[in-house]
Scaffold this active site. Sequence first.
Site, mmCIF file in Angstrom:
data_model
loop_
_atom_site.group_PDB
_atom_site.id
_atom_site.type_symbol
_atom_site.label_atom_id
_atom_site.label_comp_id
_atom_site.label_asym_id
_atom_site.label_seq_id
_atom_site.Cartn_x
_atom_site.Cartn_y
_atom_site.Cartn_z
ATOM 1 N N SER A 101 0.829 -1.205 0.000
ATOM 2 C CA SER A 101 0.000 0.000 0.000
ATOM 3 C C SER A 101 0.863 1.255 0.000
ATOM 4 O O SER A 101 1.718 1.434 0.877
ATOM 5 C CB SER A 101 -0.895 -0.012 1.249
ATOM 6 O OG SER A 101 -1.374 1.275 1.538
ATOM 7 N N TRP A 103 -0.265 4.078 0.795
ATOM 8 C CA TRP A 103 -0.661 4.768 2.032
ATOM 9 C C TRP A 103 0.263 4.366 3.172
ATOM 10 O O TRP A 103 0.759 5.211 3.918
ATOM 11 C CB TRP A 103 -2.106 4.419 2.388
ATOM 12 C CG TRP A 103 -2.717 5.267 3.459
ATOM 13 C CD1 TRP A 103 -3.577 6.305 3.299
ATOM 14 C CD2 TRP A 103 -2.509 5.138 4.881
ATOM 15 N NE1 TRP A 103 -3.923 6.842 4.518
ATOM 16 C CE2 TRP A 103 -3.279 6.149 5.505
ATOM 17 C CE3 TRP A 103 -1.748 4.287 5.670
ATOM 18 C CZ2 TRP A 103 -3.307 6.308 6.889
ATOM 19 C CZ3 TRP A 103 -1.766 4.453 7.055
ATOM 20 C CH2 TRP A 103 -2.546 5.453 7.645
ATOM 21 N N ASP A 184 1.593 -0.803 -5.271
ATOM 22 C CA ASP A 184 0.982 0.499 -5.531
ATOM 23 C C ASP A 184 2.055 1.493 -5.986
ATOM 24 O O ASP A 184 2.962 1.828 -5.225
ATOM 25 C CB ASP A 184 0.317 0.977 -4.238
ATOM 26 C CG ASP A 184 -0.484 2.252 -4.409
ATOM 27 O OD1 ASP A 184 -0.510 2.793 -5.524
ATOM 28 O OD2 ASP A 184 -1.084 2.695 -3.405
ATOM 29 N N CYS A 222 -5.308 10.513 -1.137
ATOM 30 C CA CYS A 222 -5.851 9.206 -0.779
ATOM 31 C C CYS A 222 -7.223 9.037 -1.425
ATOM 32 O O CYS A 222 -8.009 9.989 -1.494
ATOM 33 C CB CYS A 222 -5.969 9.082 0.733
ATOM 34 S SG CYS A 222 -6.831 7.585 1.287
ATOM 35 N N HIS A 224 -9.833 7.878 -0.421
ATOM 36 C CA HIS A 224 -10.977 8.059 0.465
ATOM 37 C C HIS A 224 -10.996 9.449 1.097
ATOM 38 O O HIS A 224 -11.642 9.651 2.126
ATOM 39 C CB HIS A 224 -10.983 6.967 1.537
ATOM 40 C CG HIS A 224 -11.253 5.614 0.964
ATOM 41 N ND1 HIS A 224 -12.522 5.162 0.685
ATOM 42 C CD2 HIS A 224 -10.414 4.639 0.562
ATOM 43 C CE1 HIS A 224 -12.445 3.945 0.144
ATOM 44 N NE2 HIS A 224 -11.182 3.615 0.074
ATOM 45 N N ASN A 382 -11.116 -3.518 0.035
ATOM 46 C CA ASN A 382 -11.973 -3.700 1.212
ATOM 47 C C ASN A 382 -11.424 -2.778 2.313
ATOM 48 O O ASN A 382 -10.826 -3.230 3.292
ATOM 49 C CB ASN A 382 -11.946 -5.157 1.673
ATOM 50 C CG ASN A 382 -12.601 -6.109 0.691
ATOM 51 O OD1 ASN A 382 -13.488 -6.871 1.048
ATOM 52 N ND2 ASN A 382 -12.154 -6.110 -0.555
ATOM 53 N N SER A 383 -11.625 -1.521 2.138
ATOM 54 C CA SER A 383 -10.848 -0.504 2.853
ATOM 55 C C SER A 383 -11.221 -0.334 4.318
ATOM 56 O O SER A 383 -12.406 -0.292 4.658
ATOM 57 C CB SER A 383 -11.010 0.841 2.143
ATOM 58 O OG SER A 383 -10.328 1.858 2.850
#
Length: 532
Positions: A101, A103, A184, A222, A224, A382-383
């Site tokens: 990831s 993130w 990523d 991000c 989200h 599936n965050s």
Amino acid sequence: MSAYRDTLDSFTQLCDTQAGKWDNINPEHAARMALQNRFRTGLEIARYTAGIMRRDMAAYDADSSRYTQSLGCWHGFIGQQKMIAVKRHHGTTQGRYLYLSGWMVAAMRSEFGPLPDQSMHEKTSVPALIEELYTFLRQADARELGELFRELDTARAKGDEIKARAVQDQIDGYQTHVVPIIADIDAGFGNEEATYLLAKRMIEAGACCIQIENQVSDVKQCGHQDGKVTVPHEDFIAKINAVRYAFLELGVEDGVIVARTDSLGAGLTQKLPVSQEIGDMAWQYNSFLDTVPISDSDDIAEGDTLIKLDGELRKPLRLANGLYRFRAGTGEDRVVLDCITALRNGADLLWIETEKPHVGQIAGMVKRIREVMPEAKLVYNNSPSFNWTLNFRQQVFDAWQQEGRDVSAYDREKLMDARYDDSELGALADAWTRDFQRDASREAGIFHHLITLPTYHTAALSTDELARGYFGEEGMLAYVAGVQRREIRQELPCVKHQAMAGSNLGDEHKEYFSSDRALKAGGKDNTMNQFG
């Protein structure tokens, strides 16, 4: 065919040709070391794991129940322990991958310290983590094979030929911990040349699958969070091409590209592409812009941009920062166009970043994509950014309300409340959560389910629990009862942390190199012997 016997015979023949100079070399020890180090380069790993992904994709196309899964890992040890656990509990690594990831790299692996998910971390930290993950996975192989070699030696010493053959069969059929990593690359960390250079480093480190998103690289957010800005299709295709060229240059022809679209939540664009004719990609992209008609020159201010759409002169609405807005409600249409365009131009898998885990919503978009590209299939996040409990309880509430059921006992906005944990609604929501992956893979074309940040949250939770007890009344019992005793009873191999870190492997190598003169760590005074 016995890989163990063939490798041993090969080294025996090689040693025999050295006219006695290699008499100190034991061919069987050399064979064991070679088998413990099956993958010698990251490119070997990339080619091997790319083949796994391609076979898994074909299997899913034939049977949607054969979806794949992964968990995001931010350190090599975390990835190693995950795959050891998968093998222990499920007997196989088939269909289980690792996810890297961006993130978590930003939040946990940057030299600047914790950073938001905005591509501000060092781009080299991404291939460095890929290499680290595979280093730990290869070490897991070496450790586990070392245990089998010791079992083989013990069986031979006892003259137990049946046991020895059984152990050798395990060695010959050994399943590696090395699995595909979906890595990523964010929005490519710059222009298409920067994307190509970073992709090469990632592939050389072992990545067989690279995920890239259609946001603007220098203002990436991000998926989200708010403020996402997408790029025109031509720009995104250039980066897909850059990744494909990197795979081809390095001989990883089966390399997999995941094209991620953030258009569902992105309402802005930085750039208006140039259309050559009505209906081309640039025209379609521009057709989603939020514009107002221009009737006369008084409607045009100094510095305004104008665009002709469907034969009408219009002014795109622009923010103070120069960004252009898309029309509200166009997100799903833009997602569908993004996905079709990406698949037509070299992407292998799609990623649709959504604001909630809703099978119907995802399926609706995939159905439209598959009308044009029947082979379309998704990687889905599936965050942990979703409140899964609240989302699914609200989905059940809405379904019951639509059916005409009495929902007066429930407050839709407060369904996270613990008082609903044992309710009928709560139980059904948990069942829907449990079945989400299989349902979405069957109904919404999801080939791969991943959780981006799970080990970030598990590390935080377990550390909080230990700190609460250890620095409180429980003292040392908090560690003993809450950690070590559970490790022992669940037979976690890392309870013997010295062995997990390689002390047994080191002892074996010292014995190979120095014979009886080796100074080993695993003697009777090693406290790891207390764990059996």
